[in-house]
Scaffold this motif. Structure first.
Motif, PDB file in Angstrom:
ATOM      1  N   UNK A 233      57.100  42.723  79.404  1.00  0.00           N
ATOM      2  CA  UNK A 233      55.718  42.705  78.946  1.00  0.00           C
ATOM      3  C   UNK A 233      55.612  42.628  77.436  1.00  0.00           C
ATOM      4  N   UNK A 234      56.514  43.320  76.746  1.00  0.00           N
ATOM      5  CA  UNK A 234      56.565  43.276  75.283  1.00  0.00           C
ATOM      6  C   UNK A 234      56.805  41.846  74.813  1.00  0.00           C
ATOM      7  N   UNK A 238      54.260  38.830  72.555  1.00  0.00           N
ATOM      8  CA  UNK A 238      54.649  37.857  71.544  1.00  0.00           C
ATOM      9  C   UNK A 238      54.330  36.433  71.960  1.00  0.00           C
ATOM     10  N   UNK A 239      54.508  36.114  73.231  1.00  0.00           N
ATOM     11  CA  UNK A 239      54.210  34.766  73.716  1.00  0.00           C
ATOM     12  C   UNK A 239      52.727  34.442  73.605  1.00  0.00           C
ATOM     13  N   UNK A 240      51.870  35.405  73.972  1.00  0.00           N
ATOM     14  CA  UNK A 240      50.423  35.178  73.882  1.00  0.00           C
ATOM     15  C   UNK A 240      50.024  34.921  72.427  1.00  0.00           C
ATOM     16  N   UNK A 241      50.498  35.777  71.543  1.00  0.00           N
ATOM     17  CA  UNK A 241      50.169  35.634  70.117  1.00  0.00           C
ATOM     18  C   UNK A 241      50.680  34.297  69.589  1.00  0.00           C
ATOM     19  N   UNK A 242      51.920  33.972  69.895  1.00  0.00           N
ATOM     20  CA  UNK A 242      52.517  32.737  69.393  1.00  0.00           C
ATOM     21  C   UNK A 242      51.834  31.492  69.920  1.00  0.00           C
ATOM     22  N   UNK A 243      51.479  31.486  71.196  1.00  0.00           N
ATOM     23  CA  UNK A 243      50.837  30.311  71.790  1.00  0.00           C
ATOM     24  C   UNK A 243      49.486  30.034  71.149  1.00  0.00           C
ATOM     25  N   UNK A 244      48.673  31.067  70.986  1.00  0.00           N
ATOM     26  CA  UNK A 244      47.339  30.872  70.423  1.00  0.00           C
ATOM     27  C   UNK A 244      47.402  30.520  68.937  1.00  0.00           C
ATOM     28  N   UNK A 268      65.561  34.660  64.057  1.00  0.00           N
ATOM     29  CA  UNK A 268      65.268  35.780  64.957  1.00  0.00           C
ATOM     30  C   UNK A 268      66.382  35.983  65.980  1.00  0.00           C
ATOM     31  N   UNK A 269      66.918  34.886  66.530  1.00  0.00           N
ATOM     32  CA  UNK A 269      67.986  35.009  67.520  1.00  0.00           C
ATOM     33  C   UNK A 269      69.260  35.556  66.897  1.00  0.00           C
ATOM     34  N   UNK A 270      69.569  35.119  65.683  1.00  0.00           N
ATOM     35  CA  UNK A 270      70.738  35.661  64.995  1.00  0.00           C
ATOM     36  C   UNK A 270      70.568  37.160  64.743  1.00  0.00           C
ATOM     37  N   UNK A 271      69.368  37.563  64.341  1.00  0.00           N
ATOM     38  CA  UNK A 271      69.101  38.986  64.101  1.00  0.00           C
ATOM     39  C   UNK A 271      69.192  39.785  65.396  1.00  0.00           C
ATOM     40  N   UNK A 272      68.727  39.211  66.512  1.00  0.00           N
ATOM     41  CA  UNK A 272      68.821  39.912  67.796  1.00  0.00           C
ATOM     42  C   UNK A 272      70.276  40.148  68.180  1.00  0.00           C
ATOM     43  N   UNK A 273      71.120  39.134  67.977  1.00  0.00           N
ATOM     44  CA  UNK A 273      72.532  39.281  68.314  1.00  0.00           C
ATOM     45  C   UNK A 273      73.165  40.433  67.533  1.00  0.00           C
ATOM     46  N   UNK A 274      72.809  40.560  66.268  1.00  0.00           N
ATOM     47  CA  UNK A 274      73.360  41.638  65.441  1.00  0.00           C
ATOM     48  C   UNK A 274      72.813  43.008  65.840  1.00  0.00           C
ATOM     49  N   UNK A 287      60.565  40.281  69.427  1.00  0.00           N
ATOM     50  CA  UNK A 287      59.155  39.949  69.267  1.00  0.00           C
ATOM     51  C   UNK A 287      58.985  38.731  68.367  1.00  0.00           C
ATOM     52  N   UNK A 288      59.729  38.684  67.263  1.00  0.00           N
ATOM     53  CA  UNK A 288      59.642  37.543  66.348  1.00  0.00           C
ATOM     54  C   UNK A 288      60.039  36.256  67.053  1.00  0.00           C
TER      55      UNK A 288
END
Length: 374
Positions: A233-234, A238-244, A268-274, A287-288
């Motif tokens: 859900x979290x 982010x998807x709703x915000x990004x789409x609009x 963002x993906x690189x930061x998630x991996x870390x 979220x980003x």
């Protein structure tokens, strides 16, 4: 509502992957192929069904396509083996792209040229709201009642969509002179395939992570499995915000929105991996990534339709072919990385590389489009 049903089935399976592989008696990489099977159904069905229904009004197209979606989920509910489930998921994916194309074209027609990006974004927001509400609901029900209950939820929403379209949606005829031959003629546009290539490579990065998001956060980050619905859900927020936001930005410059989104997805993906070993910290780059990945979707739709104006139905459907081929490719890359012995942190890093490659491709392939953009 149709987007909500489609988004729920497309993404809820990712949150229920641990239960699915246990029930079907396969390993995690094989479970990832279930996601690829649905995505490949979209890739195949989007151009074929969109071109085949070129002369059919948008309302009738939506009715028949959503009915096929419901049939696919009835088959999925009762599929007894892994192999039959692969076939059922493929069938379920066939109407996905053509349905969104018909809905987006209808919305753009009703909204007018100045607000078409925003109109398309509202149609696509069904996918985002699905991640906010439908996916957590289906994930929770899957944990409580068995993962196949997800097919019941999506099937019910599919039936509700058929009824809602029949009652609420006006007839919107296809443009004069539209034909299957004319729609297929749009596939000769080089600009169309350049935009498709950018979308496939760039968006695959997001799915290299998202396919395995629950296993990563549970097994690497130490998150309790019971929190999986909340995480899904979290991501949906982010998807709703990004789409609009992406729809509004696309009305200003589709190319620039696409490029900025791809660059930020890579970061963002690189930061998630870390950050993956600390699940609570990894929520920030997650979220980003959700916002930025979703923001590029309306822009890609606008670029595709503009690149083949004589074939709007087919060009619009190819947006979903591109994104779901990206889905399949991202899931495959993630599976290959895991099967090769890498830890679950690595698919997100591989996704960052793919997003950066998509950005580089956009600079190379969309240069002329970029010069023409405001």
């Amino acid at each position: 509502m149709g987007g909500f049903a489609i988004g729920t089935t497309e993404f809820a399976i990712m949150g229920l992957l641990p239960q699915a592989v246990e029930d079907l008696g396969v390993d995690l990489p094989a479970g990832g192929v279930l996601i690829s099977a649905y995505a490949l159904g979209v890739v195949v069905g989007a151009p074929l069904l969109a071109a085949g229904m070129a002369r059919v009004d948008r309302r009738t197209s939506a009715l028949w396509l959503m009915a096929l979606f419901v049939v696919g989920h009835a088959i999925s509910l009762w599929a007894p083996t892994y192999e039959s489930m692969l076939v059922a998921r493929f069938i379920s994916g066939l109407p996905h792209g053509a349905y969104f194309s018909a809905a987006a074209l209808a919305a753009a027609h009703l909204a007018g040229p100045a607000r078409r990006g925003q109109a398309i974004a509202w149609v696509m927001a069904g996918l985002s709201v699905a991640n906010l509400l439908g996916v957590p609901l289906a994930t929770w029900l899957g944990q409580e009642l068995g993962w196949r209950s997800m097919f019941v939820v999506t099937g019910v929403f599919g039936l509700a969509t058929v009824l809602a379209v029949a009652v609420c949606v006006p007839t919107i005829p296809a443009p004069e002179g539209t034909s299957i031959r004319r729609e297929l003629g749009g596939m000769a546009s080089p600009a169309l395939w350049k935009a498709v290539a950018v979308g496939i490579v760039g968006f695959a990065g997001m799915f290299a992570l998202y396919t395995y998001i629950v296993p990563v956060m549970v097994e690497v980050g130490g998150m309790p499995l019971s929190l999986a619905p909340l995480v899904m859900g979290f991501y949906g927020v982010g998807m709703v915000v990004g789409t609009l936001l992406g729809g509004s930005w696309a009305d200003r410059s589709a190319v620039r929105t696409l490029q900025w989104s791809l660059g930020l997805v890579a970061v963002s993906l690189a930061a998630f991996s870390l950050a993956a070993p600390w699940w609570w910290l990894s929520l920030i780059p997650l979220m980003a990534a959700a916002i930025c990945a979703s923001a590029l979707v309306p822009s890609l739709q606008v670029l595709l339709v503009d690149s083949a104006p004589q074939s709007p139905q087919l060009a619009g459907a190819l947006n979903h072919s591109a994104l779901n081929l990206a889905n399949a490719a991202g899931a495959w890359v993630g599976a290959a990385v895991i099967a090769g012995g890498a830890t679950l942190q690595v698919p997100a890093a591989a996704g960052a590389v793919l997003a950066f490659l998509g950005l580089a491709l956009s600079w190379i392939l969309l240069r002329r489009t970029n010069r023409l953009s405001p």
